[in-house]
Design a protein around this motif. Structure first.
Motif, short mmCIF file in Angstrom:
data_model
loop_
_atom_site.label_atom_id
_atom_site.label_comp_id
_atom_site.label_asym_id
_atom_site.label_seq_id
_atom_site.Cartn_x
_atom_site.Cartn_y
_atom_site.Cartn_z
N ARG A 163 24.96 -69.14 -71.68
CA ARG A 163 25.87 -69.51 -70.60
C ARG A 163 25.12 -69.67 -69.28
NH1 ARG A 163 31.40 -66.20 -71.08
NH2 ARG A 163 31.94 -67.73 -69.49
N GLY A 176 25.55 -66.75 -66.68
CA GLY A 176 26.99 -66.91 -66.85
C GLY A 176 27.57 -65.80 -67.70
N ARG A 178 29.59 -63.34 -66.42
CA ARG A 178 29.35 -62.14 -65.61
C ARG A 178 30.33 -61.02 -65.97
NH1 ARG A 178 29.80 -65.68 -60.35
NH2 ARG A 178 31.01 -66.86 -61.90
N MET A 262 39.39 -60.82 -62.22
CA MET A 262 39.41 -61.07 -63.68
C MET A 262 38.97 -59.80 -64.41
SD MET A 262 37.12 -63.75 -65.86
CE MET A 262 37.86 -65.22 -65.17
O1 LIG Z 1 32.90 -64.49 -69.74
C1 LIG Z 1 33.04 -64.24 -68.51
O2 LIG Z 1 32.44 -63.32 -67.93
C2 LIG Z 1 34.02 -65.07 -67.67
C3 LIG Z 1 33.32 -65.57 -66.39
O3 LIG Z 1 32.27 -66.40 -66.76
P1 LIG Z 1 31.21 -66.91 -65.64
O4 LIG Z 1 30.52 -65.69 -65.09
O5 LIG Z 1 32.01 -67.64 -64.57
O6 LIG Z 1 30.29 -67.83 -66.42
O7 LIG Z 1 34.50 -66.19 -68.41
C4 LIG Z 1 35.33 -65.96 -69.51
O8 LIG Z 1 36.26 -64.94 -69.28
C5 LIG Z 1 37.64 -65.24 -69.15
C6 LIG Z 1 38.41 -63.92 -69.37
O9 LIG Z 1 38.35 -63.55 -70.72
C7 LIG Z 1 38.09 -66.31 -70.13
O10 LIG Z 1 39.48 -66.59 -69.96
C8 LIG Z 1 37.29 -67.55 -69.84
O11 LIG Z 1 37.68 -68.59 -70.76
C9 LIG Z 1 35.83 -67.29 -70.03
O12 LIG Z 1 35.15 -68.38 -69.41
#
Ligand SMILES: O=C(O)[C@@H](COP(=O)(O)O)O[C@H]1O[C@H](CO)[C@@H](O)[C@H](O)[C@H]1O
Ligand SMILES: O=c1ccn([C@@H]2O[C@H](COP(=O)(O)OP(=O)(O)O)[C@@H](O)[C@H]2O)c(=O)[nH]1
Length: 322
Positions: A163, A176, A178, A262
């Motif tokens: 990622r 990626g 994070r 998140m």
């Molecule tokens: O995997 C992760 O840490 C996050 C954030 O990714 P990045 O740090 O923006 O590449 O992205 C995922 O997480 C979300 C929560 O589960 C998912 O809904 C996303 O589809 C996924 O990209």
């Protein structure tokens, strides 16, 4: 990794890194023999910049040229831009999440859009893709479907990938995921060490049998992925889960503050599930050596001292000083 997680990682990880890895004839035969119908769902909130290209490629390759997919649905999750118009023009069916099961009201969040998609699709196999993916992802759908079409024991498949991180127009080859690396992976390793073999537990690309997906709750926000993974582990068992190495995944990333929120939703989803596994004190991370993923396990168990009041010498010392 615990032996069960390592055995799973070795036995249930397959690879589809490009369309050249896809045995189209085999998949179409398996689909026909199984009498399967395939729905692809893209939850989308303000994705007008990317959803059209994703849908157009998907429809052209896997609906028109090769009848692997039977319906492509974009679930418009309260977008404020032209996501719905762009997706429809590209060939997708589009529903507004708020208009699905209206008697059940409407909640914000990605998981809400995914839950509603179950009521707005007809396939017995469902594939979920984020709508902000960048680059060539044309092999994602057949890659995710392969274990479901070829192994009846598998009920749920997660994509895994390296990622790159793209924030504020700057791109780095890694970094990626994070929230995965700093929140979800440590928690899952501690509470459900049998899931330690998942390279991308939060990845937004996955596929499952409707018969399984309709049996589990959907966390309404960003906790949906971790919630599904833990709940489907309970429903299907570890051997009912699989992962596919899809190579690289690029998407439009959010800033740290958004990812903090998140992470909070992911933690809430995990805490709501408790976690019966032993706190194994082991964290397995993954390095990509170009040919695949190499698990790297580190002891992260922390020693701790007991309350001082339980230490006899301390109490004796204190008593002597009085
Ligand atoms: O995997 C992760 O840490 C996050 C954030 O990714 P990045 O740090 O923006 O590449 O992205 C995922 O997480 C979300 C929560 O589960 C998912 O809904 C996303 O589809 C996924 O990209
Ligand atoms: O309330 C929401 C939030 C996100 N999404 C979609 O869910 C996917 C992943 O969300 P996001 O890109 O925000 O997460 P990230 O990939 O940055 O972790 C994308 O297709 C979003 O459009 C959604 O449908 N509803």
């Amino acid at each position: 990794m615990r032996p069960d997680a390592r055995a799973w990682f070795t036995g249930r990880t397959s690879t589809t890194r490009s369309v050249h890895d896809v045995d189209v004839a085999r998949l179409l035969r398996a689909k026909r023999r199984g009498g399967h119908r395939v729905s692809v769902v893209l939850p989308a909130r303000d994705e007008e910049a990317t959803v059209g290209g994703l849908v157009a490629d998907l429809v052209e390759r896997w609906v028109r040229l090769v009848p692997l997919v039977d319906e492509v649905l974009v679930v418009d999750s309260d977008s404020g831009d032209r996501t719905a118009e762009v997706a429809r023009a590209a060939g997708a069916d589009v529903v507004a999440a708020a208009e699905v099961l209206p008697a059940h009201g409407s909640r914000p969040g990605k998981g809400e859009a995914l839950w509603k998609s179950l009521a707005a699709t007809t396939g017995d196999l469902l594939v979920f893709l984020d709508a902000d993916l960048l680059g060539d992802v044309s092999h994602y759908v057949p890659g995710l479907l392969t274990p479901l079409l070829t192994d009846p024991q598998v009920g749920y498949v997660k994509g895994c990938y390296t990622r790159p991180l793209e924030v504020d127009g700057r791109s780095t080859p890694a970094g990626g995921g994070r929230v995965t690396e700093l929140t979800a992976r440590p928690l899952l390793n501690a509470l459900w060490p049998e899931l330690a073999g998942f390279v991308q537990p939060l990845g937004g690309e996955y596929a499952g049998r409707r018969a399984a997906l309709e049996q589990v709750p959907f966390v309404s926000g960003y906790g949906v992925e971790v919630g599904l993974l833990v709940d489907l582990l309970g429903l299907l068992g570890l051997n009912g889960l699989a992962q596919v190495d899809l190579g690289v995944r690029r998407h439009t990333s959010q800033d740290q503050e958004a990812l903090g929120r998140m992470a909070g939703q992911v933690v809430s989803a995990v805490l709501a599930r408790g976690g019966a596994g032993s706190a194994a004190g082991l964290l397995t991370q993954f390095r990509s050596d170009g040919a695949g993923f190499v698990p790297v396990s580190t002891g992260v168990g922390v020693d701790e001292r007991p309350p001082m009041v339980t230490v006899g010498e301390y109490l004796a010392e204190r008593a002597g000083a009085m």
